[in-house]
Each structure stands twice: as structure tokens, then as C-alpha cells.
Write a protein that holds these residues in place. Structure first.
Motif, mmCIF file in Angstrom:
data_model
loop_
_atom_site.group_PDB
_atom_site.id
_atom_site.type_symbol
_atom_site.label_atom_id
_atom_site.label_comp_id
_atom_site.label_asym_id
_atom_site.label_seq_id
_atom_site.Cartn_x
_atom_site.Cartn_y
_atom_site.Cartn_z
ATOM 1 N N ALA A 189 0.829 -1.205 0.000
ATOM 2 C CA ALA A 189 0.000 0.000 0.000
ATOM 3 C C ALA A 189 0.866 1.259 0.000
ATOM 4 O O ALA A 189 0.560 2.238 -0.705
ATOM 5 C CB ALA A 189 -0.922 -0.007 1.210
ATOM 6 N N THR A 190 1.948 1.249 0.768
ATOM 7 C CA THR A 190 2.843 2.407 0.819
ATOM 8 C C THR A 190 3.519 2.635 -0.524
ATOM 9 O O THR A 190 3.595 3.772 -1.013
ATOM 10 C CB THR A 190 3.901 2.224 1.920
ATOM 11 N N LEU A 191 3.985 1.554 -1.144
ATOM 12 C CA LEU A 191 4.649 1.694 -2.439
ATOM 13 C C LEU A 191 3.658 2.099 -3.530
ATOM 14 O O LEU A 191 4.009 2.871 -4.435
ATOM 15 C CB LEU A 191 5.364 0.401 -2.808
ATOM 16 N N ASP A 192 2.428 1.617 -3.463
ATOM 17 C CA ASP A 192 1.408 2.031 -4.439
ATOM 18 C C ASP A 192 1.092 3.524 -4.290
ATOM 19 O O ASP A 192 0.968 4.243 -5.289
ATOM 20 C CB ASP A 192 0.134 1.217 -4.266
ATOM 21 N N ALA A 193 0.939 3.978 -3.049
ATOM 22 C CA ALA A 193 0.680 5.402 -2.823
ATOM 23 C C ALA A 193 1.858 6.245 -3.296
ATOM 24 O O ALA A 193 1.679 7.310 -3.895
ATOM 25 C CB ALA A 193 0.405 5.659 -1.347
ATOM 26 N N GLY A 194 3.080 5.764 -3.048
ATOM 27 C CA GLY A 194 4.263 6.487 -3.504
ATOM 28 C C GLY A 194 4.361 6.532 -5.017
ATOM 29 O O GLY A 194 4.711 7.565 -5.595
ATOM 30 N N ARG A 195 4.035 5.420 -5.662
ATOM 31 C CA ARG A 195 4.054 5.408 -7.132
ATOM 32 C C ARG A 195 3.025 6.388 -7.696
ATOM 33 O O ARG A 195 3.287 7.084 -8.668
ATOM 34 C CB ARG A 195 3.750 3.992 -7.648
ATOM 35 N N TRP A 196 1.846 6.432 -7.066
ATOM 36 C CA TRP A 196 0.813 7.346 -7.536
ATOM 37 C C TRP A 196 1.235 8.803 -7.340
ATOM 38 O O TRP A 196 1.010 9.643 -8.216
ATOM 39 C CB TRP A 196 -0.500 7.061 -6.804
ATOM 40 N N LEU A 197 1.842 9.108 -6.180
ATOM 41 C CA LEU A 197 2.287 10.476 -5.920
ATOM 42 C C LEU A 197 3.434 10.894 -6.841
ATOM 43 O O LEU A 197 3.551 12.061 -7.212
ATOM 44 C CB LEU A 197 2.730 10.617 -4.459
ATOM 45 N N ALA A 198 4.283 9.950 -7.211
ATOM 46 C CA ALA A 198 5.459 10.274 -8.029
ATOM 47 C C ALA A 198 5.195 10.132 -9.520
ATOM 48 O O ALA A 198 6.128 10.255 -10.318
ATOM 49 C CB ALA A 198 6.629 9.380 -7.617
ATOM 50 N N THR A 199 3.945 9.885 -9.911
ATOM 51 C CA THR A 199 3.621 9.711 -11.328
ATOM 52 C C THR A 199 4.059 10.899 -12.194
ATOM 53 O O THR A 199 4.626 10.690 -13.264
ATOM 54 C CB THR A 199 2.116 9.430 -11.507
ATOM 55 N N PRO A 200 3.834 12.158 -11.794
ATOM 56 C CA PRO A 200 4.288 13.261 -12.655
ATOM 57 C C PRO A 200 5.813 13.331 -12.806
ATOM 58 O O PRO A 200 6.312 13.918 -13.767
ATOM 59 C CB PRO A 200 3.784 14.515 -11.937
ATOM 60 N N PHE A 201 6.531 12.723 -11.901
ATOM 61 C CA PHE A 201 7.999 12.794 -11.925
ATOM 62 C C PHE A 201 8.612 11.444 -12.285
ATOM 63 O O PHE A 201 9.776 11.198 -11.997
ATOM 64 C CB PHE A 201 8.513 13.228 -10.552
#
Length: 137
Positions: A88-100
Motif C-alpha cells: 500500500a505504501t509503495l502504491d501510494a508512492g508510485r501514484w504520488l510520483a507519477t508526474p515525476f
């Protein structure tokens, strides 16, 4: 004679307005008997108190930066991706870092993740800080 509405007439007596001092003068007798408390204005950027909206914006920026930092720590520590909390943490991080996502490309995928997620965390924090500051006034 002209009629002045809404204006106060000046009094002819000379009243001296008291001057406000930051540090009042003390005499030797005053030093021993009473303590003087001086109120000072806070510095300019601290005068306005944060309102609930600016506090929520800062909390969201901190949360985004914390999720990205926690995701980087979990990747660095080689945590088990099958675990639900890690996933869940890595999925949230991937979603937050999508623009970058592909801001910098490296051969090592971990190094690429560290660089791009660090940039994302810094951008989210700076953006939240600026928006929070703008909503204070």
C-alpha cells in the motif's frame, strides 16, 4: 464659516501623547520592587496566525513527502512487497510520483526511484508551503 461634518475639532489644550518604549527606563528603586514586562510585536512573517485551511494544506504536503520518504526507506531496506502495508505504501508512492516518473533515467531502477521520488517529495513540500503561506493572508 465652513461646516465640517464628521471631523473633530482640535482642542486648544496641549496634551502630550505618551510615547511607547520597548524598554522602559528604570530607576534603582524600581529594579528591586517590580518586574516590567514588555510586549513586543512578532516578526512580520509570524504576525498572521495560520488558519485551518493553511494547516490542512501543510499537513497534506507533509503527508505526501512522508509517504514518499517511507517508500524510499522500504525500497532501500528491501522490504517484502507481498506485505499489505509495504504494498500500500509503495502504491501510494508510485501514484504520488507519477508526474515525476521519468524525470531522470538511470540504469539502476532503485537509483532512479530514489532520485525521482526525492524530487517529487521536495516539490510537494515546497508547493504546500507556498500555498499555505498564500492562504494565511
Amino acid at each position: 464659516m465652513a461646516l465640517h461634518l464628521g471631523r473633530r475639532q482640535r482642542s486648544t489644550t496641549t496634551e502630550e501623547t505618551p510615547q511607547r518604549r520597548l524598554w522602559p527606563r528604570r530607576t534603582e528603586a524600581d529594579d528591586a520592587t517590580k518586574t516590567v514586562v514588555v510586549e513586543r510585536k512578532p516578526s512580520r512573517w509570524r504576525r498572521s496566525r495560520p488558519n485551518p485551511i493553511s494547516m490542512m494544506i501543510m499537513a497534506a504536503g507533509w503527508a505526501a513527502a512522508a509517504i514518499l520518504a517511507l517508500g524510499m526507506l522500504l525500497t532501500w531496506g528491501e522490504a517484502n512487497p507481498a506485505n499489505t502495508l509495504v504494498d500500500a505504501t509503495l502504491d501510494a508512492g508510485r501514484w504520488l510520483a507519477t508526474p515525476f516518473q521519468d524525470a531522470f533515467t538511470r540504469n539502476d531502477p532503485k537509483e532512479q526511484l530514489y532520485i525521482n521520488w526525492t524530487i517529487a517529495g521536495v516539490v510537494y513540500y515546497v508547493l504546500a508551503r507556498a500555498l499555505s503561506w498564500m492562504t494565511r493572508f
